[in-house]
Design a protein around this motif. Structure first.
Motif, PDB file in Angstrom:
ATOM      1  N   GLU A 128     -25.265  13.444   9.197  1.00 30.55           N
ATOM      2  CA  GLU A 128     -26.705  13.167   9.218  1.00 30.55           C
ATOM      3  C   GLU A 128     -27.467  14.312   8.568  1.00 30.55           C
ATOM      4  O   GLU A 128     -28.414  14.101   7.811  1.00 30.55           O
ATOM      5  N   ARG A 129     -27.039  15.533   8.869  1.00 34.77           N
ATOM      6  CA  ARG A 129     -27.747  16.686   8.305  1.00 34.77           C
ATOM      7  C   ARG A 129     -27.591  16.708   6.788  1.00 34.77           C
ATOM      8  O   ARG A 129     -28.516  17.020   6.062  1.00 34.77           O
ATOM      9  N   MET A 130     -26.399  16.337   6.342  1.00 36.69           N
ATOM     10  CA  MET A 130     -26.188  16.337   4.890  1.00 36.69           C
ATOM     11  C   MET A 130     -27.109  15.338   4.203  1.00 36.69           C
ATOM     12  O   MET A 130     -27.611  15.586   3.121  1.00 36.69           O
ATOM     13  N   SER A 137     -20.610  22.709   5.113  1.00 35.89           N
ATOM     14  CA  SER A 137     -20.077  21.368   5.292  1.00 35.89           C
ATOM     15  C   SER A 137     -19.477  20.807   3.999  1.00 35.89           C
ATOM     16  O   SER A 137     -18.603  19.969   4.027  1.00 35.89           O
ATOM     17  N   LYS A 160     -19.780  16.258  16.163  1.00 35.01           N
ATOM     18  CA  LYS A 160     -20.036  17.175  15.056  1.00 35.01           C
ATOM     19  C   LYS A 160     -20.013  16.435  13.710  1.00 35.01           C
ATOM     20  O   LYS A 160     -20.853  16.656  12.849  1.00 35.01           O
ATOM     21  N   ARG A 164     -21.648  21.968  16.824  1.00 34.00           N
ATOM     22  CA  ARG A 164     -20.703  22.769  16.062  1.00 34.00           C
ATOM     23  C   ARG A 164     -19.935  23.725  16.973  1.00 34.00           C
ATOM     24  O   ARG A 164     -18.726  23.865  16.873  1.00 34.00           O
ATOM     25  N   ASP A 191     -30.005  14.496   5.316  1.00 30.00           N
ATOM     26  CA  ASP A 191     -31.345  15.064   5.367  1.00 30.00           C
ATOM     27  C   ASP A 191     -31.544  16.099   4.276  1.00 30.00           C
ATOM     28  O   ASP A 191     -32.629  16.235   3.716  1.00 30.00           O
ATOM     29  N   GLU A 192     -30.477  16.823   3.981  1.00 28.35           N
ATOM     30  CA  GLU A 192     -30.581  17.874   2.972  1.00 28.35           C
ATOM     31  C   GLU A 192     -30.365  17.353   1.562  1.00 28.35           C
ATOM     32  O   GLU A 192     -30.149  18.123   0.635  1.00 28.35           O
ATOM     33  N   SER A 193     -30.402  16.035   1.418  1.00 31.40           N
ATOM     34  CA  SER A 193     -29.938  15.445   0.157  1.00 31.40           C
ATOM     35  C   SER A 193     -30.663  16.007  -1.068  1.00 31.40           C
ATOM     36  O   SER A 193     -30.144  15.974  -2.174  1.00 31.40           O
ATOM     37  N   VAL A 205     -23.308  14.592  13.482  1.00 28.34           N
ATOM     38  CA  VAL A 205     -24.463  15.470  13.257  1.00 28.34           C
ATOM     39  C   VAL A 205     -24.416  16.070  11.847  1.00 28.34           C
ATOM     40  O   VAL A 205     -25.425  16.103  11.142  1.00 28.34           O
ATOM     41  N   ASP A 206     -23.230  16.496  11.448  1.00 31.92           N
ATOM     42  CA  ASP A 206     -23.131  17.125  10.125  1.00 31.92           C
ATOM     43  C   ASP A 206     -23.432  16.142   9.001  1.00 31.92           C
ATOM     44  O   ASP A 206     -24.105  16.477   8.028  1.00 31.92           O
TER      45      ASP A 206
END
Lengths: 324, 255, 261
Positions: free
Chosen positions: A311-313, A51, A305, A4, A315-317, A308-309
């Motif tokens: 993928e993170r989203m 995001s 970015k 980021r 993960d946070e599903s 990564v973002d």
């Protein structure tokens, strides 16, 4: 976090230009402009920090350029005598002409089903899909599928497979053959015209499948995890070649994948889907310059970015609610 | 091709056949079996060659082959068309499936007396019996092949603008071809067996009849000759079908 | 409680039987042929055959020969087929011989074997044995060949000897295929039985058929056909139920009968 911070950079623009290797002044300028434009937009989202701000109302595009409209489509499968499975729930999506759109999601989120509905292979339980304003009722040569399984006709040679579509469209044999040979050459298989699919590697088979579909000039390419069955090296090469081919004539592409890298690398727009029931979580514009080159893009912090973002989203599903 | 033919495995495979003939010869030469009941192999094969050039024996072979081919051809045409139709159309499927379930395990040879009564003792009853016996393996494997055609092959053809009814000929039929040919292979061997048996049970000509005639007069040598002939015919026809198969399936993996 | 769909599925073969008999009835009425009795006449003649002690004994003797021939064939053929499937050289040894024997009509060996062993039970049972063996060997062979190598490696790693691997891994893994072969073999046993009796014309169900034909008792001929046909259908259905139970774990199989005659 690191991605980021890197993502902010005015230092990126020169890097892109140098690495581009494009000699024409005009092109260089265009690329530069493009980068600038995307940077400012990108900067906003970074500042915004959340995001989810990337999310766009899915029907906000100018309707004039819309080629495919998916309108409140739901799909229910009967899994056993009394159990139903809601594969797709109330999906609405508009795809503009000439856009490369990826549908990204975990396996079982119904992304392939959505593609099959656009293809006309599956009819939705409710809602409808339209192409150029006409309701989709069945498959047609305006939408060309490319499947993960290649689905080449094993009883036909490479040339026979590629010629199938034009011949079906009523193109004369000699003309169809000439067109097909040119296409086979374009996908890099010159010399393999008389081979049977069983004699080709997976990557070559998928090249033939792409040529077979391009041969009948569909307006939209429907790609169902086309590189999913290939090894990493072959996949990379095919992604590069697909981009080269696509950047030449900019057909509309609907591309289903579960690979975040692949989606970001190829697409103008990534549609993120969530699982059970299959819904659209977010639609993300990928503002990266074209023509894209892998060796530059992988080093580009903005590309990193995005990856990564996203993928993170995923993960946070659990935390993020689906967007309707 | 040639190198495969002379591989050690081939010698290993010829060994038991040579062994059988050796034991056969041994039984006769060491007096364990009287030559009247078990003629020595040399004598049998000599008689076979001698018979093969006679016009009378060639006519027997011709009679058998005509019935065999007619019955087999009817079975292929009916089996493939019913099999594809049942795979393509749910209504036809609903009718065909239970009838096949009942008729497939029914010993068709038991119908032979009825066929004799209805169609007489000539070609008709034998051809019908051959067709009835060869039909089901062909029908079932066609149905199996046609109903397991990869969906995405059909979708690919539909997207290229193939109308629905053409899909049947342009995709389903060729895609089911490996399965259809497997069924044909089984059907062909069954045809060989059945035509011979029908001729044995009641006939005035054909290889089966030749065997029965020899049996009535206790001519052991002449009993072996038609048996070896039908076995050779079976092997030759099987080989021809195998060649056709590898030509038709040249694009398929493991054809 | 059965769902309507399951009920239709159950009833369909029965309906098919009734339908076939109805077609027969109509055809015979339309043809008006003396030697083609109606289905009803033929069905009426069935009790006469089964009520007659001699006929019944004949039929039971046929069935006994069939059972013995089938049983022995299965016991010999399965181990042979499995060994062929797991050993390339054993397969190379037996395959050509089997290929030569394959197109020989087994029942046609009757006259020759009769010459050596007489017309007794031994000859007929031997012929049935020969008829059943080939499909069982073939399917056991194919089944064993398809067993995944890695399963056997796991077995070897667990300390199973080659013989133990054959019995405890190859046999169960190949079982669905073996049973398909047995099902084909069962129908073939019935066919060989009838054919051999038709050729030898001495006793048994096949003999009843042709005796009645010679004497012009056409009702009996057609009644016997129904009886033999029913035996085939019944044995096949029975075996199919047993098979489905034995290989419950395997993938749901194709539900049309793949056995052939």
């Amino acid at each position: 976090m690191k991605a980021r911070q890197n993502g902010r950079g005015s230092n990126d623009a020169p890097h892109v230009c140098e690495g581009d290797g494009l000699s024409g002044r005009f092109l260089a300028k265009l690329v530069l402009l493009n980068v600038r434009a995307s940077e400012t937009r990108y900067g906003m989202t970074v500042v915004a920090a959340r995001s989810s701000e990337w999310m766009r109302p899915v029907t906000s595009q100018e309707p004039a350029s819309a080629i495919i409209e998916i309108d409140r489509v739901s799909q229910v499968f009967q899994t056993s005598a009394r159990k139903d499975h809601l594969a797709l729930s109330d999906i609405s999506l508009t795809i503009e002409e000439g856009a490369f759109v990826s549908i990204l999601g975990p396996s079982g989120c119904g992304k392939s089903t959505l593609l099959y509905i656009v293809g006309g292979f599956v009819s939705p339980t409710s809602g409808m899909a339209k192409i150029k304003g006409h309701a989709i009722t069945g498959p047609g040569p305006d939408r060309g599928p490319v499947f993960q399984e290649f689905a080449l006709f094993p009883w036909k040679t490479v040339l026979g497979n590629v010629m199938y579509g034009p011949r079906q469209q009523g193109v004369r044999a000699a003309e169809a053959e000439a067109q097909s040979r040119a296409l086979i050459e374009m996908v890099g298989l010159k010399g393999f015209e008389s081979f049977y699919p069983k004699e080709l590697s997976g990557g070559m088979k998928q090249r033939v499948a792409l040529a077979r579909t391009l041969a009948y000039h569909p307006e939209v390419l429907l790609m169902d995890e086309p590189f999913g069955a290939l090894d990493a090296h072959t996949r990379t090469r095919l992604q590069n070649d697909l981009l080269t081919i696509w950047e030449r004539d900019r057909k509309t592409v609907l591309f289903v994948t579960h690979s975040v890298d692949e989606a970001v690398f190829l697409s103008d727009k990534v549609v993120m889907m969530s699982k059970s029931p299959g819904r659209i979580r977010q639609v993300i514009d990928i503002d990266l310059p074209r023509p894209r080159r892998r060796n530059e893009l992988l080093l580009d912090p903005r590309y990193q970015k995005y990856v990564v973002d996203i993928e993170r989203m995923f993960d946070e599903s659990d935390e993020a609610g689906p967007v309707s | 091709m040639m190198s495969r033919f002379f591989s050690p495995n081939v010698f290993l495979g010829i060994a038991p056949i040579v062994l059988v003939i050796a034991v056969w010869q041994g039984l006769v030469s060491f007096g364990f079996a009287p030559a009247v009941l078990l003629p020595p192999p040399g004598f049998v094969f000599g008689r076979l060659l001698q018979q093969l050039v006679t016009f009378a024996f060639q006519q027997e072979i011709a009679a058998t082959l005509i019935r065999l081919f007619a019955g087999f051809a009817i079975a292929v045409v009916l089996g493939v068309s019913i099999g594809i139709a049942a795979a393509a159309n749910p209504a036809i499927n609903a009718v065909v499936r239970p009838i096949v379930r009942v008729l497939a395990p029914l010993p068709k040879v038991a119908l032979y007396p009825a066929l004799l009564l209805l169609l007489g003792f000539g070609h008709g009853s034998k051809i019908t019996l051959v067709a009835a016996d060869a039909l089901f393996p062909i029908l079932l494997s066609t149905y199996y092949g046609a109903s397991t055609v990869e969906q995405k092959l059909i979708w690919s053809a539909m997207a290229a603008g193939t109308p629905r009814y053409e899909i049947l000929f342009k995709v389903v039929l060729p895609a089911a071809m490996p399965s259809i040919l497997t069924g044909c292979r089984i059907g062909l061997v069954i045809s060989c067996i059945v035509v011979f048996l029908a001729e044995m049970i009641t006939s005035t000509d054909g290889l089966g009849h030749a065997l029965v005639t020899a049996a009535r007069t206790f001519q052991a040598v002449d009993m072996f000759v038609p048996l070896i002939t039908i076995s050779l015919l079976g092997l030759i026809l099987n080989g021809l079908l195998g060649a056709l198969r590898s030509y038709l399936l040249r694009g398929f993996p493991e054809a | 409680m059965m769902t309507p769909a399951a009920l239709t599925k159950r009833a369909a073969p029965v309906l098919a039987c009734i339908g076939l008999l109805a077609v027969w009835q109509v055809a015979s009425l339309a043809l008006k042929n003396d030697s083609f009795p109606t289905a009803i006449e033929a069905v009426r003649a069935i009790p006469d055959i089964l009520g007659d002690k001699e006929s019944l004994l004949n039929i039971l003797a046929s069935l006994r020969r069939m059972a013995i021939g089938f049983g022995v064939a299965v016991l010999v053929s399965i181990p042979l087929g499995l060994l062929m499937g797991r050993s390339r050289s054993i397969a190379a040894f037996f395959n050509p011989l089997l290929m030569v024997i394959y197109p020989v009509p087994k029942a046609a060996l009757m006259p020759i074997i009769m010459l050596w062993l007489g017309v007794g039970d031994v000859t007929k049972t031997l012929v049935i044995f020969l008829g059943v063996s080939l499909p069982v060997i073939y399917h056991s062979f194919e089944g064993a060949k398809a067993v995944e190598e890695k399963m056997l490696w796991s077995g070897a790693a667990m300390g199973l000897s080659p013989a133990q691997r054959l019995v405890r891994i190859v046999l169960p893994a190949a079982l669905p295929e073996i049973l398909t072969g047995c099902r084909t073999g069962l129908v073939l046993a019935l066919i060989t039985m009838i054919t051999s009796e038709m050729i030898a014309r001495q006793s048994g169900a096949g003999n009843i058929l042709f005796n009645a034909l010679d004497m012009g008792q056409y009702d009996t001929v057609f009644a016997m056909i129904i009886i033999v046909g029913a035996m085939g259908i019944f044995l096949d259905a029975l075996f199919e139920r047993a098979r489905a139970r034995l290989v419950r774990w395997s993938e749901p199989q194709f539900d049309m009968p793949l056995s052939f005659s």
